[in-house]
Design a protein around this motif. Structure first.
Motif, PDB file in Angstrom:
ATOM      1  N   LEU A 185      43.060  34.025  40.101  1.00 23.63           N
ATOM      2  CA  LEU A 185      43.843  35.203  40.458  1.00 23.63           C
ATOM      3  C   LEU A 185      44.492  36.218  39.724  1.00 23.63           C
ATOM      4  O   LEU A 185      44.374  37.352  40.205  1.00 23.63           O
TER       5      LEU A 185
ATOM      6  N   LEU B  86      43.793  40.033  40.948  1.00 14.32           N
ATOM      7  CA  LEU B  86      44.922  41.004  40.916  1.00 14.32           C
ATOM      8  C   LEU B  86      44.790  42.218  39.930  1.00 14.32           C
ATOM      9  O   LEU B  86      45.146  43.296  40.212  1.00 14.32           O
TER      10      LEU B  86
ATOM     11  N   ASP C  48      41.893  43.421  38.991  1.00 16.77           N
ATOM     12  CA  ASP C  48      40.510  44.238  39.101  1.00 16.77           C
ATOM     13  C   ASP C  48      39.732  44.020  37.879  1.00 16.77           C
ATOM     14  O   ASP C  48      38.955  44.878  37.229  1.00 16.77           O
TER      15      ASP C  48
ATOM     16  N   ILE D  69      40.639  34.267  47.728  1.00 19.69           N
ATOM     17  CA  ILE D  69      41.464  35.261  47.176  1.00 19.69           C
ATOM     18  C   ILE D  69      41.088  36.725  47.504  1.00 19.69           C
ATOM     19  O   ILE D  69      42.021  37.769  47.501  1.00 19.69           O
ATOM     20  N   GLU D  70      39.856  36.995  47.782  1.00 21.40           N
ATOM     21  CA  GLU D  70      39.623  38.243  48.289  1.00 21.40           C
ATOM     22  C   GLU D  70      40.293  38.611  49.450  1.00 21.40           C
ATOM     23  O   GLU D  70      40.674  39.586  49.932  1.00 21.40           O
TER      24      GLU D  70
ATOM     25  N   ILE E  90      44.217  39.647  48.406  1.00 22.47           N
ATOM     26  CA  ILE E  90      44.271  40.815  47.978  1.00 22.47           C
ATOM     27  C   ILE E  90      43.868  42.142  48.744  1.00 22.47           C
ATOM     28  O   ILE E  90      43.633  43.159  48.075  1.00 22.47           O
TER      29      ILE E  90
ATOM     30  N   ARG F  69      40.238  42.990  48.838  1.00 18.69           N
ATOM     31  CA  ARG F  69      39.333  43.763  48.233  1.00 18.69           C
ATOM     32  C   ARG F  69      38.460  42.462  47.751  1.00 18.69           C
ATOM     33  O   ARG F  69      38.807  41.470  47.744  1.00 18.69           O
TER      34      ARG F  69
ATOM     35  N   ALA G 227      49.764  33.481  44.312  1.00 23.35           N
ATOM     36  CA  ALA G 227      49.698  34.809  44.317  1.00 23.35           C
ATOM     37  C   ALA G 227      50.957  35.573  44.535  1.00 23.35           C
ATOM     38  O   ALA G 227      51.090  36.668  43.671  1.00 23.35           O
TER      39      ALA G 227
ATOM     40  N   ARG H  51      52.416  38.197  41.468  1.00 17.28           N
ATOM     41  CA  ARG H  51      52.974  39.293  41.839  1.00 17.28           C
ATOM     42  C   ARG H  51      54.577  39.769  41.479  1.00 17.28           C
ATOM     43  O   ARG H  51      54.540  40.962  40.897  1.00 17.28           O
TER      44      ARG H  51
END
Length: 347
Positions: free
Chosen positions: A214, A218, A220, A279-280, A283, A285, A329, A333
């Motif tokens: 994660l 997050l 990238d 996870i994709e 988020i 993407r 997640a 954040r």
């Protein structure tokens, strides 16, 4: 209320357990060297929430005298302090042995005189790589050919088979805890954990893979999968793990001398690829994923049969993994400083 010692108490599971115990009126003594990068954040969080009930001893479990002093002043011990990474055990097996096996013996010897209850955090790695289990691919994930094993998971009757120095040190400690219950009457039990995840986890590539995936996604940043990514684990939210640990202490006279598998069970079994796909979705993407060779001792499949723990400890059904990962997640954040964490092997 009791005074309770948690070794490794500023770590991921330890800090969540300390929060639960202090929140219900217990005085909590932590034994944590704060060697793992990031755990000082957990200690600060605990002190802000429970300043009058939490104190930390920066004592190493390898310090027999320091451990004895700490244990003499408490009513029970949760022994979570450990060297937790297979990779680190392969590069420094002596340190792995000294912390995991030597440190556990220090705790047990300190507990023996007063028969102080000890709850020990073990691992599913005590069962080895399960290479004898026939597997087949089902929906991009490895699954046992045997329908009974696929339905229920691995139970405590599975023969122990220690692989890697980490497996040996944790497995040896696991057996010492059970034998101190048998030979010396120390009220003690063992919790063989599968993959625990959730808030306050400082995941790295070597340990804490759910949080690590994660954090990388997050940020990238590239995620490396070792093996084919179809390895399956049953993942358990830390709040459910804490509930099990507390229940084990509350029922210690009835469960002393027993080992319990603790994980999410078949309902929370997920492959690495499946987790990344989820996870994709969270988020919005694609994640940057690359593959490397298998790592020593990796299990293609491990799902715990948790029926013994559920029955003996009266545990409810665990949080569903998709809900739990979404919760992690959200927490990551909210804790922006945890993104871009120190790059280090777990210790």
């Amino acid at each position: 209320m009791s005074r309770i010692l948690i070794t490794g108490g500023a770590g991921f599971i330890g800090s969540n357990l300390a929060d639960r115990l202090a929140g219900t009126g217990h005085d909590v003594v932590l034994m944590d060297t704060l060697a793992r990068p990031g755990v000082e954040r957990n200690l600060k969080w605990l002190l802000l929430r429970h300043r009058n009930r939490i104190r930390n001893l920066q004592t190493d479990v390898r310090d027999a005298a320091g451990v004895a002093t700490a244990v003499a002043d408490v009513d029970a011990v949760f022994h979570l302090a450990a060297q937790v990474a297979v990779t680190t055990s392969l590069s420094d097996p002596r340190e792995d042995f000294d912390i995991n096996l030597g440190g556990t013996l220090n705790v047990l010897e300190a507990a023996r005189e007063r028969r102080t209850p000890v709850i020990f955090a073990s691992t599913n790695k005590v069962y080895g790589d399960l290479a004898d289990v026939g597997l087949e691919l089902v929906d991009d994930a490895w699954a046992p050919v045997d329908s009974g094993l696929r339905r229920a998971g691995v139970d405590e009757r599975r023969p122990l088979d220690f692989h890697t120095p980490y497996g040996c040190s944790k497995g040896g400690a696991d057996q010492y805890v059970l034998d101190y219950a048998r030979s010396f009457g120390v009220p003690a039990c063992v919790v063989r954990m599968s993959c625990i995840y959730g808030p306050r986890q400082m995941g790295t590539e070597d340990q804490g893979w759910v949080a690590h995936f994660l954090i990388r996604a997050l940020n990238d940043e590239r995620i490396t999968l070792f093996g084919d990514g179809r390895q399956v684990r049953d993942i358990l939210h830390v709040s459910d793990a804490v509930r099990a640990y507390v229940a084990a202490l509350e029922r210690i006279e009835g469960v002393s001398g027993r080992a319990f598998n603790l994980g999410g069970g078949p309902a929370n079994a997920v492959s690495l690829r499946q987790l990344i796909a989820h996870i994709e979705g969270l988020i919005g993407r694609r994640a940057d994923v690359v593959f490397e060779d298998w790592r020593a001792g990796d299990q293609r499949y491990f799902v715990a049969d948790t029926s013994a723990a559920r029955t003996a400890l009266d545990l409810p059904a665990p949080i569903a993994w998709r809900e739990g990962v979404a919760d992690l997640a959200r927490w990551l954040r909210s804790e922006g400083g945890l993104l871009n964490p120190p790059q280090t092997v777990a210790a």
